[in-house]
Design an enzyme around this catalytic site. Structure first.
Site, PDB file in Angstrom:
ATOM      1  N   SER A 108       1.923   6.615   2.413  1.00 43.96           N
ATOM      2  CA  SER A 108       2.469   7.754   1.664  1.00 43.96           C
ATOM      3  C   SER A 108       3.236   8.757   2.532  1.00 43.96           C
ATOM      4  O   SER A 108       3.215   9.956   2.273  1.00 43.96           O
ATOM      5  CB  SER A 108       1.371   8.460   0.856  1.00 43.96           C
ATOM      6  N   GLY A 111       6.785   2.951   2.917  1.00 40.13           N
ATOM      7  CA  GLY A 111       6.988   2.066   1.769  1.00 40.13           C
ATOM      8  C   GLY A 111       7.869   2.735   0.726  1.00 40.13           C
ATOM      9  O   GLY A 111       9.099   2.756   0.840  1.00 40.13           O
ATOM     10  N   GLY A 112       7.241   3.316  -0.265  1.00 41.64           N
ATOM     11  CA  GLY A 112       7.952   3.893  -1.419  1.00 41.64           C
ATOM     12  C   GLY A 112       9.152   4.753  -1.062  1.00 41.64           C
ATOM     13  O   GLY A 112      10.236   4.582  -1.641  1.00 41.64           O
ATOM     14  N   HIS A 132       0.154  -6.729   7.477  1.00 44.74           N
ATOM     15  CA  HIS A 132       0.064  -5.599   6.541  1.00 44.74           C
ATOM     16  C   HIS A 132      -1.192  -5.778   5.685  1.00 44.74           C
ATOM     17  O   HIS A 132      -1.562  -6.905   5.349  1.00 44.74           O
ATOM     18  CB  HIS A 132       1.322  -5.564   5.661  1.00 44.74           C
ATOM     19  N   ASN A 157       9.553  -0.200   4.847  1.00 45.94           N
ATOM     20  CA  ASN A 157       8.954  -1.454   4.405  1.00 45.94           C
ATOM     21  C   ASN A 157       9.228  -1.541   2.910  1.00 45.94           C
ATOM     22  O   ASN A 157       8.589  -0.866   2.123  1.00 45.94           O
ATOM     23  CB  ASN A 157       7.442  -1.431   4.696  1.00 45.94           C
ATOM     24  N   TRP A 158      10.205  -2.354   2.573  1.00 43.64           N
ATOM     25  CA  TRP A 158      10.633  -2.408   1.164  1.00 43.64           C
ATOM     26  C   TRP A 158       9.622  -3.115   0.269  1.00 43.64           C
ATOM     27  O   TRP A 158       9.694  -3.024  -0.936  1.00 43.64           O
ATOM     28  CB  TRP A 158      11.983  -3.124   1.059  1.00 43.64           C
ATOM     29  N   LYS A 159       8.737  -3.920   0.861  1.00 46.34           N
ATOM     30  CA  LYS A 159       7.795  -4.749   0.099  1.00 46.34           C
ATOM     31  C   LYS A 159       8.581  -5.670  -0.842  1.00 46.34           C
ATOM     32  O   LYS A 159       9.675  -6.097  -0.481  1.00 46.34           O
ATOM     33  CB  LYS A 159       6.790  -3.857  -0.629  1.00 46.34           C
ATOM     34  N   GLY A 177       0.590   3.779  -0.810  1.00 49.24           N
ATOM     35  CA  GLY A 177       1.067   3.741  -2.192  1.00 49.24           C
ATOM     36  C   GLY A 177       0.272   4.611  -3.152  1.00 49.24           C
ATOM     37  O   GLY A 177       0.428   4.514  -4.363  1.00 49.24           O
ATOM     38  N   GLU A 195      -2.230   2.156   9.340  1.00 50.06           N
ATOM     39  CA  GLU A 195      -2.042   2.401   7.914  1.00 50.06           C
ATOM     40  C   GLU A 195      -3.385   2.370   7.187  1.00 50.06           C
ATOM     41  O   GLU A 195      -3.861   1.290   6.802  1.00 50.06           O
ATOM     42  CB  GLU A 195      -1.141   1.315   7.320  1.00 50.06           C
ATOM     43  N   GLU A 229      -1.688  -5.439   2.649  1.00 49.08           N
ATOM     44  CA  GLU A 229      -1.461  -6.172   1.395  1.00 49.08           C
ATOM     45  C   GLU A 229      -1.493  -7.682   1.649  1.00 49.08           C
ATOM     46  O   GLU A 229      -1.970  -8.456   0.824  1.00 49.08           O
ATOM     47  CB  GLU A 229      -0.122  -5.737   0.766  1.00 49.08           C
TER      48      GLU A 229
HETATM   49  P1  PGA Z   1       3.713   3.710   1.161  1.00 49.50           P
HETATM   50  O1  PGA Z   1       3.530   2.285   1.873  1.00 49.50           O
HETATM   51  O2  PGA Z   1       4.603   4.526   2.049  1.00 49.50           O
HETATM   52  O3  PGA Z   1       4.338   3.402  -0.169  1.00 49.50           O
HETATM   53  O4  PGA Z   1       2.350   4.310   1.049  1.00 49.50           O
HETATM   54  C1  PGA Z   1       3.409   2.196   3.264  1.00 49.50           C
HETATM   55  C2  PGA Z   1       3.204   0.775   3.681  1.00 49.50           C
HETATM   56  O5  PGA Z   1       2.483   0.035   2.999  1.00 49.50           O
HETATM   57  O6  PGA Z   1       3.757   0.341   4.704  1.00 49.50           O
END
Ligand code: PGA
Length: 246
Positions: A210, A231-232, A94, A9-11, A170, A164, A96
């Site tokens: 994470s 994500g990251g 998600h 998930n590149w965001k 994050g 999640e 966010e």
């Molecule tokens: P993260 O994000 O791996 O950076 O914690 C995961 C996500 O929000 O899908």
């Protein structure tokens, strides 16, 4: 046996120019990867991503979509628009988006239904806040989110569920594999109550929060964790490659 899915998930990261260079690297690096590989990228990168991954083992998804068919919804992107580009997955709900863009259980449900209608696999996100975990309502909360999101869904095996926990996203503070497993197990039980255990056994349930090159193997080895929403670590070729082989 469920296959492991490594979903990035590149965001809001990478311009289309940066994406093209990155996917060029990723294509080489993910060749022959053990797990299924998916990258969910910003709208502006979808066309590039679909073109550059054609004929490879990398699948492409969007990070959001609107639930309306079409019409006067300035700034939104429809399921048909994604389909037309050849996009096969979409992240829905998600945390966010729930937190910063007012997505509700209702809109999440409508989006899941629209994606399925258009043959796009929704990657449905759920998860509790730290406050909810500390109040001891994690299981009730996640079960509620899942039930509301799946209302009206006939074939749950066409949905990928991603657990999640918000406190792990994050933050570098991953859930332990036991914490992740117990909630993913509860989600599978909830799916079994709604659709029967046969369907539940065939449903892909990811953990996200994470996930990195160091912890992926242990997380993915858990019985009810069928991969990760990353994500990251999905923004770095070397790390995502390790995760795609974990
Ligand atoms: P993260 O994000 O791996 O950076 O914690 C995961 C996500 O929000 O899908």
């Amino acid at each position: 046996m469920r296959k492991i899915l490594a979903a990035g998930n590149w965001k809001m990261n990478k311009t289309a120019t940066e994406a093209a260079a990155f996917i060029g690297e990723l294509k080489e690096s993910l060749k022959g990867a053990k797990n299924d590989c998916l990258i969910c990228v910003p709208y502006t990168n979808l066309e590039t991503a679909v073109k550059l991954t054609a004929g490879t083992n990398i699948m492409v998804g969007a990070e959001n979509m609107d639930y309306h068919e079409s019409g006067a919804y300035t700034g939104e992107v429809s399921a048909d628009m994604l389909c037309d580009l050849g996009v096969k997955y979409v992240v829905i709900g998600h945390s966010e988006r729930r937190e910063y863009y007012n997505e509700t259980d209702k809109t999440v449900n409508l989006k899941v239904l629209r994606a399925l209608e258009k043959d796009i696999t929704p990657v449905l996100c759920c998860g509790e806040s730290l406050e909810q975990r500390e109040a001891g309502i994690t299981f009730e909360w996640v079960r509620m989110q899942i039930k509301l999101a799946l209302a009206g869904v006939e074939d749950v095996t066409k949905v990928v569920i991603a657990y999640e926990p918000i406190w792990a996203i994050g933050t570098g503070k991953t859930a332990t594999s036991e914490q992740a497993e117990e909630v993913c197990k509860a989600i599978r039980e909830c799916v079994a109550e709604l659709y029967g255990s046969d369907k539940a056994e065939k449903t892909t349930i990811l953990y996200g929060g994470s996930v990195n090159a160091k912890n992926a193997e242990e997380l993915f080895a858990m019985e009810n964790i069928d991969g990760g929403l990353v994500g990251g670590a999905s923004l770095k070729t070397a790390d995502f490659t390790v995760i795609a082989n974990a």
